[in-house]
Design an enzyme around this catalytic site. Structure first.
Site, PDB file in Angstrom:
ATOM      1  N   ASP A  40      51.535  53.336   4.186  1.00 29.20           N
ATOM      2  CA  ASP A  40      51.325  53.246   2.739  1.00 29.20           C
ATOM      3  C   ASP A  40      51.993  54.393   2.008  1.00 29.20           C
ATOM      4  O   ASP A  40      52.231  55.446   2.585  1.00 29.20           O
ATOM      5  CB  ASP A  40      49.828  53.387   2.442  1.00 29.20           C
ATOM      6  CG  ASP A  40      49.169  52.043   2.269  1.00 29.20           C
ATOM      7  OD1 ASP A  40      49.871  51.032   2.361  1.00 29.20           O
ATOM      8  OD2 ASP A  40      47.949  52.038   2.053  1.00 29.20           O
ATOM      9  N   LYS A  62      55.258  52.235  -2.373  1.00 27.95           N
ATOM     10  CA  LYS A  62      56.242  52.342  -3.457  1.00 27.95           C
ATOM     11  C   LYS A  62      57.016  53.640  -3.373  1.00 27.95           C
ATOM     12  O   LYS A  62      57.041  54.411  -4.317  1.00 27.95           O
ATOM     13  CB  LYS A  62      55.519  52.291  -4.806  1.00 27.95           C
ATOM     14  CG  LYS A  62      54.827  50.995  -5.066  1.00 27.95           C
ATOM     15  CD  LYS A  62      54.043  51.084  -6.354  1.00 27.95           C
ATOM     16  CE  LYS A  62      52.994  49.989  -6.386  1.00 27.95           C
ATOM     17  NZ  LYS A  62      51.783  50.327  -7.052  1.00 27.95           N
ATOM     18  N   MET A 179      41.951  55.233  -9.295  1.00 26.32           N
ATOM     19  CA  MET A 179      42.930  54.420 -10.033  1.00 26.32           C
ATOM     20  C   MET A 179      42.580  54.319 -11.519  1.00 26.32           C
ATOM     21  O   MET A 179      42.756  53.260 -12.129  1.00 26.32           O
ATOM     22  CB  MET A 179      43.008  53.004  -9.429  1.00 26.32           C
ATOM     23  CG  MET A 179      43.538  52.992  -8.015  1.00 26.32           C
ATOM     24  SD  MET A 179      43.424  51.372  -7.231  1.00 26.32           S
ATOM     25  CE  MET A 179      41.769  51.423  -6.540  1.00 26.32           C
TER      26      MET A 179
HETATM   27  N1  SAH Z   1      41.876  54.125   0.478  1.00 23.13           N
HETATM   28  C1  SAH Z   1      42.151  55.214  -0.431  1.00 23.13           C
HETATM   29  C2  SAH Z   1      42.167  54.757  -1.873  1.00 23.13           C
HETATM   30  C3  SAH Z   1      43.276  53.773  -2.194  1.00 23.13           C
HETATM   31  S1  SAH Z   1      43.323  53.334  -3.875  1.00 23.13           S
HETATM   32  C4  SAH Z   1      41.120  56.323  -0.211  1.00 23.13           C
HETATM   33  O1  SAH Z   1      40.132  56.103   0.487  1.00 23.13           O
HETATM   34  O2  SAH Z   1      41.308  57.430  -0.735  1.00 23.13           O
HETATM   35  C5  SAH Z   1      44.499  54.486  -4.511  1.00 23.13           C
HETATM   36  C6  SAH Z   1      43.818  55.518  -5.380  1.00 23.13           C
HETATM   37  O3  SAH Z   1      43.192  56.494  -4.571  1.00 23.13           O
HETATM   38  C7  SAH Z   1      44.746  56.301  -6.274  1.00 23.13           C
HETATM   39  O4  SAH Z   1      45.072  55.610  -7.456  1.00 23.13           O
HETATM   40  C8  SAH Z   1      43.904  57.515  -6.570  1.00 23.13           C
HETATM   41  O5  SAH Z   1      42.893  57.226  -7.525  1.00 23.13           O
HETATM   42  C9  SAH Z   1      43.217  57.727  -5.236  1.00 23.13           C
HETATM   43  N2  SAH Z   1      43.911  58.718  -4.389  1.00 23.13           N
HETATM   44  C10 SAH Z   1      44.446  58.521  -3.180  1.00 23.13           C
HETATM   45  N3  SAH Z   1      44.913  59.680  -2.654  1.00 23.13           N
HETATM   46  C11 SAH Z   1      44.643  60.632  -3.575  1.00 23.13           C
HETATM   47  C12 SAH Z   1      44.825  62.046  -3.621  1.00 23.13           C
HETATM   48  N4  SAH Z   1      45.394  62.725  -2.618  1.00 23.13           N
HETATM   49  N5  SAH Z   1      44.381  62.700  -4.721  1.00 23.13           N
HETATM   50  C13 SAH Z   1      43.786  62.070  -5.737  1.00 23.13           C
HETATM   51  N6  SAH Z   1      43.586  60.734  -5.739  1.00 23.13           N
HETATM   52  C14 SAH Z   1      43.996  60.029  -4.680  1.00 23.13           C
END
Ligand code: SAH
Length: 253
Positions: A40, A62, A179
């Site tokens: 991802d 992306k 998000m």
């Molecule tokens: N499965 C992932 C979430 C996927 S949805 C998890 O458990 O973290 C994608 C969203 O996760 C992003 O839009 C953001 O809101 C958040 N996200 C993922 N990595 C991040 C990071 N390092 N710092 C802040 N937000 C993050």
């Protein structure tokens, strides 16, 4: 006729929020054993340092401004590789089962007769406030946490932010919003229906990565401050009294 290879296996692996030190031992082992890795866009580069030489690594996010791979193509790639006998790791940011479509991927593999293994990861919502030294729960400030998406499914009902704010206020719950940057204005307006403008709030971009940036503010000033700080995705928004626990050194971001 060529004999069919024995079916391979698929493991959905949580890569954590970015810092490779936050990987679980199980995740490291699964990555090191994989012959095919589907990655991802939110997976930090350091995580892939554990892949074995010769592993086939495909980015399906992306990266570099490219369009992301459609979800059904990702699912097909996993299936084809597993059927060819590969040891497939599907590497997902954070935890595979917190947003990010892990549930859909598991269902599609099951429909095809493959039962995947799943390895938890540290979800971004956990790492975000911890990186500022504050807890998500606290006996005096919050007796629970809600993880909620700011980007609901197309044609879905959408989140009722005003109602959520009422619950957060009445039940003393911390809100952790994934998000949410793109819809921050609507989220802020909805939450202000029940939460006071001086409710503490924080926005943490790229939590746990060297490029992490944040702003610590209030619900009333959330939009203005996150724009002034130039924060964008990926970011977590945290709303609730627990944000008072943020170390002063971080308070200006
Ligand atoms: N499965 C992932 C979430 C996927 S949805 C998890 O458990 O973290 C994608 C969203 O996760 C992003 O839009 C953001 O809101 C958040 N996200 C993922 N990595 C991040 C990071 N390092 N710092 C802040 N937000 C993050």
């Amino acid at each position: 006729m060529k004999p069919m290879p024995p079916p391979g296996q698929v493991t959905l692996v949580g890569a954590g929020p970015g810092d490779p030190e936050l990987l679980t031992l199980k995740a490291v082992r699964a990555i090191a054993a994989a012959s095919v890795i589907l990655v991802d866009d939110l997976v930090g580069d350091g995580v892939l340092a554990h892949a074995r030489p010769g592993a086939r690594i495909t980015y399906v996010g992306k990266r570099g401004g490219c369009r992301s791979t459609p979800q059904d193509t990702i699912e097909q790639l996993m299936l084809d590789a597993a059927r060819a006998g590969e040891n497939v790791v599907r590497l997902k940011g954070g935890d595979p089962f917190i947003f990010g479509r892990g549930g859909e991927e598991v269902e599609s593999l099951r429909r095809a007769g493959i039962e995947p293994a799943v390895v938890n990861g540290v979800t971004a919502g956990l790492a975000a406030l911890t990186s500022l030294g504050a807890p998500l729960t606290h006996r005096e400030h919050a007796q629970g946490v809600i993880f909620v998406t700011g980007h609901p499914q197309k044609d879905g009902p959408g989140v009722d932010w005003a109602r959520l704010a009422e619950s957060a206020r009445d039940l003393r719950l911390t809100l952790v919003i994934y998000m949410g940057i793109g819809s921050a204005a609507g989220i802020q307006a909805g939450l202000l229906a029940a939460l006071a403008p001086d409710t503490p709030a924080a926005v943490i971009e790229r939590a746990s990565l060297p490029a992490q940036r944040q702003c610590v503010t209030t619900l009333g000033a959330l939009l203005q401050d996150l724009r002034a700080a130039g924060l964008g995705s990926p970011a977590i928004m945290v709303v609730g009294d627990v944000v008072r626990g943020v170390a002063a050194v971080h308070a200006r971001g």
